[in-house]
Design an enzyme around this catalytic site. Structure first.
Site, PDB file in Angstrom:
ATOM      1  N   CYS A   1      -8.992  -3.989 -11.258  1.00  0.00           N
ATOM      2  CA  CYS A   1      -8.647  -2.794 -10.485  1.00  0.00           C
ATOM      3  C   CYS A   1      -7.318  -2.944  -9.747  1.00  0.00           C
ATOM      4  CB  CYS A   1      -9.760  -2.414  -9.518  1.00  0.00           C
ATOM      5  SG  CYS A   1      -9.967  -3.600  -8.203  1.00  0.00           S
TER       6      CYS A   1
ATOM      7  N   HIS B   1       0.819  -1.215   0.000  1.00  0.00           N
ATOM      8  CA  HIS B   1       0.000   0.000   0.000  1.00  0.00           C
ATOM      9  C   HIS B   1       0.843   1.250   0.000  1.00  0.00           C
ATOM     10  CE1 HIS B   1      -3.133  -2.841   0.606  1.00  0.00           C
ATOM     11  NE2 HIS B   1      -3.833  -1.965  -0.059  1.00  0.00           N
TER      12      HIS B   1
ATOM     13  N   ASP C   1      -4.132  -9.016  -4.819  1.00  0.00           N
ATOM     14  CA  ASP C   1      -4.415 -10.086  -3.865  1.00  0.00           C
ATOM     15  C   ASP C   1      -4.643 -11.415  -4.572  1.00  0.00           C
ATOM     16  OD1 ASP C   1      -4.177  -9.104  -1.231  1.00  0.00           O
ATOM     17  OD2 ASP C   1      -5.932  -7.846  -1.558  1.00  0.00           O
TER      18      ASP C   1
ATOM     19  N   GLU D   1     -10.571 -11.740  -5.455  1.00  0.00           N
ATOM     20  CA  GLU D   1      -9.184 -11.641  -4.984  1.00  0.00           C
ATOM     21  C   GLU D   1      -8.705 -12.940  -4.368  1.00  0.00           C
ATOM     22  OE1 GLU D   1      -8.424  -7.450  -3.396  1.00  0.00           O
ATOM     23  OE2 GLU D   1     -10.181  -8.088  -2.264  1.00  0.00           O
TER      24      GLU D   1
END
Ligand code: PEP
Ligand code: MG
Length: 583
Positions: free
Chosen positions: A508, A198, A465, A441
């Site tokens: 995404c 992140h 993920d 995911e």
């Protein structure tokens, strides 16, 4: 005067751009001491402070040892012998003696750098016992540092209000990254980290050039040294020569010109040469990104990561009203385009929710994503109601993270229905047609996509993920970063299986922004792609040069390929043929 030679440190490029400025070196985590220069005269005093801290730490450890011995016996107490030995370790102290006069910085910051480097070496050793000693060493380090600061917990001091700098840190958390003073930090480079973390995602959305996983970074760099950060190639050049500086200034000007040209095409539709429309939206973390969203020509927001509302809190989400205000603003700003809110995705490698909750051995497989929300239904419902209410002010969608199967979907949709009823009871408006989706995911969810498709309007594939869980490679572990392969055939086949269900399916994850892989995504039939705003112009230009029929044929071949390299090569060849000038 010391002659400075150019030095090139190499790492993983995670956010594009070039920063030219002076380095500011930050050591590790919240216990990292601030760094400040010292004079020749201050050296003896620094040693004295250090020696006193060692004595205090020795007393502390000995008391601890005695206490443990009294409670649990000599065997358990013996672990503190290792601590005590490390405290006086001659290699560490010798290194400190060498480094201090070279660096001329406060002794705790140099000690910190020396010990960090030692821990790095230990972590790399192929011996589980030695590796496990790292925690002991860190414990000793923290005790010494605390004892040097009269027991006061040390606050992390990230650059603010200083002249522009390139931040070099051992590690940056997403919170640290979000806290960076954007006016003064031109870019950052870290010793740890990976492209899918992140922290990296945030760097891209903040438009900050960033490079991660640079070995020996903290050890080899000094605050104040002139440097260039190359976020395209993944390099930090310390003490660049005039020639190197000139080369990078030119490169930066060229890149900026190319970007401006792409920006001029932002109103053009994202459609392939043979007429296949791909909806192109933005991934967003902060509401203040409105302006950038609009300027980049995004067709709405494909992924709004609501967990970023946890930043700066004690680990709990704002209440329903505060969330509603926040979401409403975003929906109004983006109208008539849709904003897809991803419900809280906390835990694991992400921002912590209830940070004092029990420590988990395997957080990536633990209490995170939809599991957190479903185990706190009242808190989850506040978020659901806030999103529903925001949907009355424009166009909103909702999707759920980390779903692993139909039971979670049924429960979630049940709660959503309860929220609709409550809002009707309160007389509060919401959009009856708000689209509902799930993120794909987890391999189990991808395998069950045909069933899940009966319950929802759309899918959004989180390739970060999905890759992590399909090939069991931790997305934030820099040691395995090189085998994190989004084109692993297992991942690609799961994506194809999901898209084949026929409901609208977005990509995404970060894969959507990889120019090499757009032919594959388009060819597999993705209907939507959502990427960080800075990537939108180039992704749009690339898709406009693709031929859908060609992409489809290539994707079919890719589904037969045996390994990730072969799939990547197939897609890259088509990308190079279609838009060589965009690379
Ligand atoms: C993903 O996993 O690909 C994704 C888009 O979600 P996040 O990166 O926030 O986990
Ligand atoms: Mg995810």
């Amino acid at each position: 005067m010391e002659r400075r030679t150019e030095q090139r440190l190499v790492g993983l490029p995670v956010s594009p751009g070039i920063a030219i400025g002076n380095l500011r070196v930050e050591a590790r985590d919240c216990s990292a001491p601030p760094i400040h220069p010292i004079t020749e005269e201050e050296l003896p005093g620094e040693w004295r402070r250090f020696e006193e801290a060692l004595v205090r730490t020795e007393e502390e450890l000995t008391t601890l040892k005695q206490r443990v011995e009294a409670i649990s016996g000599a065997t358990e107490a013996a672990i503190f012998d290792a601590h005590l030995l490390f405290l006086r370790d001659s290699t560490i102290l010798g290194k400190l003696r060498n480094e201090l006069p070279l660096r001329m910085q406060n002794i705790e910051s140099v000690y910190y750098a020396v010990v960090q480097n030692f821990m790095e070496v230990m972590r790399a050793v192929d011996d589980p016992y030695l590796r496990s000693r790292v925690m002991d060493i860190r414990d000793v380090l923290q005790r010494v540092l605390r004892n040097m600061q009269s027991g006061e917990p040390v606050k992390r001091a990230l650059p603010a209000g200083e002249a522009s700098c390139i931040l070099a840190a051992y590690e940056l958390t997403p919170g640290d990254t979000a806290d960076l003073d954007r006016k003064n930090v031109l870019g950052f480079v870290t010793e740890t980290g990976s492209a899918m973390s992140h922290t990296a995602i945030l760097a891209r959305s903040l438009g900050l050039p960033a490079v991660v996983a640079v070995p020996r970074l903290v050890m080899d760099s000094r605050t104040g040294s002139p440097a260039i950060l190359d976020g395209y190639e993944g390099a930090l050049i310390i003490n660049p020569t005039e020639e190197t500086q000139e080369k990078y200034r030119t490169l930066r000007a060229e890149r900026e010109k190319a970007y401006r040209e792409l920006m001029e095409m932002r109103e053009l539709p994202t459609v392939t040469t043979d007429g296949r429309r791909v909806h192109l939206a933005a991934n967003v973390e902060f509401v203040h990104e409105f302006e950038t969203i609009r300027r980049s020509g995004a067709e709405g927001v494909g992924l709004y990561r609501t967990e970023f509302l946890l930043l700066g809190t004690d680990g709990s989400m704002p209440d329903e009203e505060a969330q509603y205000e926040h979401y409403r603003k975003l929906v109004e700003e983006c109208a008539p385009e849709e904003v897809i809110f991803r419900t809280l995705d906390a835990g694991g490698d992400k921002l912590p929710f209830e940070p004092n909750a029990e420590r988990e051995e395997n957080p990536a497989l633990g209490w995170r994503g939809i599991r957190v929300s479903l185990s706190r239904p009242e808190i989850f419902k506040q978020q659901l109601r806030a999103i529903l209410r925001a949907s009355a002010h424009g166009k909103a969608g909702i999707m759920f993270p980390m779903v692993s199967g139909v039971t979670e979907v049924r429960r979630t949709l049940g709660l959503l229905e309860e929220c609709r009823e409550e809002l009707r009871g309160r007389g509060q408006a919401y959009d009856e047609r708000m689209r509902v989706g799930v993120m794909i995911e987890v391999p189990g969810a991808a395998m069950m996509a045909d069933v899940l498709a009966r319950y929802v309007d759309f899918f959004s594939i989180g390739t970060n993920d999905l890759t992590q869980y399909t090939i069991a490679v931790d997305r934030v572990n820099h040691r395995v970063a090189s085998i994190f392969r989004v084109t692993h055939p297992g991942v690609v086949r799961l994506m194809a299986r999901t898209i084949e269900t026929g409901i609208p399916t977005a990509i995404c994850g970060e894969m959507g922004g990889d120019l090499n892989l757009l032919p594959l995504l388009v060819g597999l039939g993705a209907t939507d792609i959502s990427v960080g705003t800075h990537l939108l112009p180039v992704v749009r230009a690339a898709i406009r040069r693709l031929d859908y029929a060609e992409c489809k044929t290539m994707a079919q071949q890719a589904l037969q390929a045996e390994d990730s390299m072969a799939i990547r090569a197939l897609s890259r060849d088509l990308a190079l043929k279609s838009y060589p000038e965009l690379f």
